[in-house]
Design an enzyme around this catalytic site. Structure first.
Site, mmCIF file in Angstrom:
data_model
loop_
_atom_site.group_PDB
_atom_site.id
_atom_site.type_symbol
_atom_site.label_atom_id
_atom_site.label_comp_id
_atom_site.label_asym_id
_atom_site.label_seq_id
_atom_site.Cartn_x
_atom_site.Cartn_y
_atom_site.Cartn_z
ATOM 1 N N GLU A 1 -10.175 -2.674 -7.017
ATOM 2 C CA GLU A 1 -8.745 -2.375 -7.173
ATOM 3 C C GLU A 1 -7.894 -3.621 -7.044
ATOM 4 O O GLU A 1 -6.901 -3.800 -7.749
ATOM 5 C CB GLU A 1 -8.313 -1.342 -6.118
ATOM 6 C CG GLU A 1 -6.890 -0.810 -6.299
ATOM 7 C CD GLU A 1 -5.804 -1.652 -5.644
ATOM 8 O OE1 GLU A 1 -4.623 -1.422 -5.940
ATOM 9 O OE2 GLU A 1 -6.121 -2.572 -4.856
ATOM 10 N N HIS B 1 -2.353 -7.988 3.184
ATOM 11 C CA HIS B 1 -2.632 -9.139 2.289
ATOM 12 C C HIS B 1 -2.416 -10.479 2.974
ATOM 13 O O HIS B 1 -2.313 -11.503 2.289
ATOM 14 C CB HIS B 1 -1.789 -9.092 0.998
ATOM 15 C CG HIS B 1 -2.324 -8.119 -0.013
ATOM 16 N ND1 HIS B 1 -2.127 -8.274 -1.365
ATOM 17 C CD2 HIS B 1 -3.040 -6.982 0.128
ATOM 18 C CE1 HIS B 1 -2.706 -7.270 -2.004
ATOM 19 N NE2 HIS B 1 -3.263 -6.463 -1.110
ATOM 20 N N ASP C 1 -12.738 -2.431 -1.873
ATOM 21 C CA ASP C 1 -12.626 -3.892 -1.818
ATOM 22 C C ASP C 1 -11.377 -4.315 -1.061
ATOM 23 O O ASP C 1 -10.455 -3.518 -0.858
ATOM 24 C CB ASP C 1 -12.632 -4.489 -3.240
ATOM 25 C CG ASP C 1 -11.475 -4.008 -4.094
ATOM 26 O OD1 ASP C 1 -11.111 -2.815 -3.997
ATOM 27 O OD2 ASP C 1 -10.903 -4.819 -4.851
ATOM 28 N N ASP D 1 -5.276 -1.862 4.192
ATOM 29 C CA ASP D 1 -5.439 -1.854 2.729
ATOM 30 C C ASP D 1 -6.871 -2.221 2.367
ATOM 31 O O ASP D 1 -7.222 -3.383 2.311
ATOM 32 C CB ASP D 1 -4.431 -2.839 2.137
ATOM 33 C CG ASP D 1 -4.498 -2.937 0.636
ATOM 34 O OD1 ASP D 1 -5.127 -2.083 -0.006
ATOM 35 O OD2 ASP D 1 -3.916 -3.899 0.092
ATOM 36 N N HIS E 1 -9.791 2.518 -2.265
ATOM 37 C CA HIS E 1 -10.690 1.477 -2.786
ATOM 38 C C HIS E 1 -11.417 0.768 -1.653
ATOM 39 O O HIS E 1 -10.907 0.655 -0.533
ATOM 40 C CB HIS E 1 -9.944 0.487 -3.684
ATOM 41 C CG HIS E 1 -8.840 -0.278 -3.003
ATOM 42 N ND1 HIS E 1 -9.049 -1.475 -2.368
ATOM 43 C CD2 HIS E 1 -7.515 -0.021 -2.886
ATOM 44 C CE1 HIS E 1 -7.901 -1.926 -1.888
ATOM 45 N NE2 HIS E 1 -6.944 -1.052 -2.175
HETATM 46 C C1 LIG Z 1 14.112 2.043 0.938
HETATM 47 C C2 LIG Z 1 12.678 1.978 0.675
HETATM 48 C C3 LIG Z 1 11.989 0.994 1.505
HETATM 49 C C4 LIG Z 1 10.698 0.635 0.935
HETATM 50 C C5 LIG Z 1 9.998 -0.224 1.872
HETATM 51 C C6 LIG Z 1 8.775 -0.754 1.269
HETATM 52 C C7 LIG Z 1 7.810 -1.150 2.309
HETATM 53 C C8 LIG Z 1 6.514 -1.509 1.693
HETATM 54 C C9 LIG Z 1 5.448 -1.273 2.616
HETATM 55 C C10 LIG Z 1 4.205 -1.362 2.355
HETATM 56 C C11 LIG Z 1 3.632 -1.644 1.050
HETATM 57 C C12 LIG Z 1 2.230 -1.167 1.093
HETATM 58 C C13 LIG Z 1 1.587 -1.251 -0.197
HETATM 59 C C14 LIG Z 1 0.206 -0.722 -0.064
HETATM 60 C C15 LIG Z 1 -0.499 -0.632 -1.329
HETATM 61 C C16 LIG Z 1 -1.086 -1.944 -1.684
HETATM 62 C C17 LIG Z 1 -1.931 -1.854 -2.891
HETATM 63 C C18 LIG Z 1 -2.264 -3.215 -3.402
HETATM 64 O O1 LIG Z 1 -2.366 -4.162 -2.679
HETATM 65 N N1 LIG Z 1 -2.435 -3.337 -4.702
HETATM 66 C C19 LIG Z 1 -2.589 -4.606 -5.358
HETATM 67 C C20 LIG Z 1 -3.194 -4.354 -6.706
HETATM 68 C C21 LIG Z 1 -3.470 -5.595 -7.421
HETATM 69 C C22 LIG Z 1 -3.928 -5.313 -8.807
HETATM 70 C C23 LIG Z 1 -4.134 -6.582 -9.539
HETATM 71 N N2 LIG Z 1 -3.350 -6.619 -10.717
HETATM 72 C C24 LIG Z 1 -1.227 -5.238 -5.540
HETATM 73 O O2 LIG Z 1 -0.240 -4.540 -5.719
HETATM 74 O O3 LIG Z 1 -1.150 -6.464 -5.509
HETATM 75 ZN ZN ZN Z 2 -4.964 -1.388 -1.728
HETATM 76 ZN ZN ZN Z 3 -4.114 -4.671 -1.650
#
Ligand SMILES: CCCCCCCC/C=C\CCCCCCCC(=O)N[C@@H](CCCCN)C(=O)O
Ligand code: ZN
Ligand code: ZN
Length: 525
Positions: A208, A481, A138, A174, A136
């Site tokens: 997104e 973020h 944005d 992101d 995305h």
């Molecule tokens: C044992 C497992 C360990 C897991 C560790 C997790 C580490 C997490 C690391 C990074 C997370 C990155 C996430 C990247 C994607 C982000 C996408 C995003 O920001 N999406 C938004 C969408 C909002 C939609 C509005 N309703 C969000 O999720 O807020």
């Molecule tokens: Zn994202």
């Molecule tokens: Zn995001």
């Protein structure tokens, strides 16, 4: 006397038996862990006839282009409230920097719903099922004062402590890393004369961060109207985690085969107001604060072991260091221990349970006026094994105050689990491409703890994967973020090489058409 001796003998025998049983259990667990040393979930990459070297002269130009992309503040604030002017500027930026893609005879570029982009890269063989790469354009808003370098400066700075060059700016991770990684790879593919057999799509949504209903939703509708079904879809997700999972000395690529649900809960209080010099005993803000405090103090229950995340440890165990290998290989015995360790850090805790974050709090208009109402918005990311009803009930029980109104504003369920494993073409492609460049990385199935545009694409394929081919440690993960988001220059180069090879491999490592289709069963194959 004889009876005392008898009792002692019985106690000794029982004690010995207990010790033997414990020893036996530990021995069995150790044998199981040792046997796993030979289990290898890694996949050999497709090697036949691929030229995946991108010349240094091309790679050298990329960091500056990437930095320039971060200078365009394509900020989304609320559904429908995104910076339209900057999005159009970003389109122009892509056109200017990737002329070969935009002018290619076999790439159709479509603007969807004015601000999103869909690229169709035609293949010569219509009988092969296409795939989709998504990202995305944005980004989330910034709190400018907190940044060490301005968030839309695209500054490239050397960090003397780490000895790396970093590109600074909102979206560095992101998700302009995704957009730029794919575009830079595609541009080079066109320059180098690549003409795919297999059709594929590249989709860049423009909202997104605020649900994707104006962007990805419309892209998906466009594809559905054309009766498109996909072999697989790759969207943003977790990066390659370095030093994040205890016991893993090697980097781990947790490929999201599902993602958590989402719930927006409103917590409201109404009460007595008046002059702040004669405040009521029972104040709205105090009551609201207590409710929010309790939600944080008493988290949602751990769901560890009841959801799709369990298999992660089967994949990790062979490459884990001792004594973690023993633990990962024997969850039947050590689950409570692992649960305790994982609860301790914020990233791994998110894997265990529905998380709770109070993100918006509003009350009061003036310092000397006691407010008569206040509310907080609580954002839950819902573990797939917990029902939305249970999450709400937990909140109500924990707040335990009839004067606090708790209601659901918005919710969406966790996504279905996509098939994964060496026999699943999309998964194999993503994992084997990783192994090709980074043989030490362990690819494992997991749950994305955040949300993505994939919600809009679920009806195009059941093979949906969420993953970013960039290495991040805890320091960089914490910048997503928030302030000081940045990406090492080396990560930009690596991800371009990753997408480039993925696209090349996808063209030759083509699955039989009947392999995996929407509606097939989920889980490992
Ligand atoms: C044992 C497992 C360990 C897991 C560790 C997790 C580490 C997490 C690391 C990074 C997370 C990155 C996430 C990247 C994607 C982000 C996408 C995003 O920001 N999406 C938004 C969408 C909002 C939609 C509005 N309703 C969000 O999720 O807020
Ligand atoms: Zn994202
Ligand atoms: Zn995001």
């Amino acid at each position: 006397m004889a009876s005392v001796r008898r009792v002692c003998q019985v106690i000794c025998i029982v004690f010995t038996l207990i010790l033997l049983a414990i020893g036996g259990i530990l021995l069995a667990a150790t044998i199981r862990a040792l046997m796993l040393e030979d289990t290898d979930y890694q996949y050999s990459a497709y090697e036949g006839g691929l030229i995946d070297d991108i010349p240094a002269s091309y790679l050298e130009t990329l960091p500056q282009i990437f930095a320039d992309a971060l200078k365009i503040p394509t900020v989304s604030k609320e559904p429908g409230d995104y910076d339209r002017e900057q999005l159009l500027k970003f389109h122009q930026f892509l056109r200017d920097n990737f002329p070969n893609v935009f002018n290619s005879s076999f790439i159709k570029v479509e603007v969807i719903n004015t601000y999103s982009l869909l690229f169709t890269i035609m293949g010569s063989d219509e009988n092969v099922q296409p795939y989709l790469l998504a990202s995305h354009m944005d980004v989330v808003p910034v709190d400018e004062n907190k940044w060490s370098n301005p968030p839309f400066s695209g500054r490239i700075m050397h960090d003397p402590d780490i000895g790396e060059l970093y590109i600074w700016g909102r979206g560095a991770i992101d998700d302009k890393s995704g957009v730029m990684g794919i575009m830079m790879a595609l541009e080079y593919l066109v320059i180098s004369g690549f003409q795919p057999k297999r059709k594929f799509y590249v989709a860049f949504g423009h909202d997104e961060e605020v649900n994707g209903y104006d962007g990805a939703y419309h892209i998906s509708k466009t594809l559905l109207a054309r009766n498109v079904t996909l072999d697989f879809l790759l969207d943003e997700g977790m990066p390659i985690l370095e030093g994040v999972i205890k016991g893993m000395d090697v980097p781990v690529a947790v490929i999201g085969v599902t993602e958590k649900g989402w719930m927006r809960v409103k917590v409201e209080v109404e009460g007595e107001g008046g002059h702040s010099s004669i405040p009521p005993k029972d104040q709205v803000v105090t009551r609201l604060s207590k409710a929010i405090y309790n939600l944080g103090r008493y988290p949602q229950p751990s769901m560890f072991g009841t959801g799709p995340e369990s298999d992660l440890f089967n994949y990790l165990a062979p490459k884990a260091s001792w004594p973690y290998k023993l633990v990962f290989a024997n969850l039947w015995l050590f689950r409570p221990l692992l649960e305790m360790v994982m609860s301790a850090s914020r990233e791994t805790n998110a894997f265990l349970r529905t998380t709770t974050a109070a993100t918006i709090v509003r009350a009061g208009v003036k310092e000397n006026v006691v407010p008569t109402s206040g509310y907080a918005i609580v954002n839950h990311r819902v573990h797939p094994a917990q029902s939305l009803e249970d999450v709400l009930q937990h909140d109500i029980d924990i707040i335990g105050d009839a004067k606090v109104k708790v209601s659901v504003d918005q919710q969406r369920a966790a996504h279905p689990v996509s098939p994964y494993g060496p026999k699943v073409p999309g998964w194999r492609l993503i994992a084997s491409t990783l192994q090709h460049f980074f043989p030490k990385v362990v690819a494992a199935p997991g749950m994305l703890v955040a949300n993505t545009d994939t919600i809009h694409y679920l009806n195009l394929t059941s093979c949906v994967y969420r993953f970013m081919p960039i290495f991040l440690d805890n320091t960089l993960i914490y910048t997503i973020h928030t302030h000081n988001e940045r990406l090492p220059v080396s990560a930009v180069i690596n991800e371009v090489r990753y997408y480039h090879r993925l696209i090349l491999s996808a063209d030759v490592d083509v699955p039989p058409i009947e392999d995996i289709r929407p509606g097939h069963r989920s889980g490992e194959l």
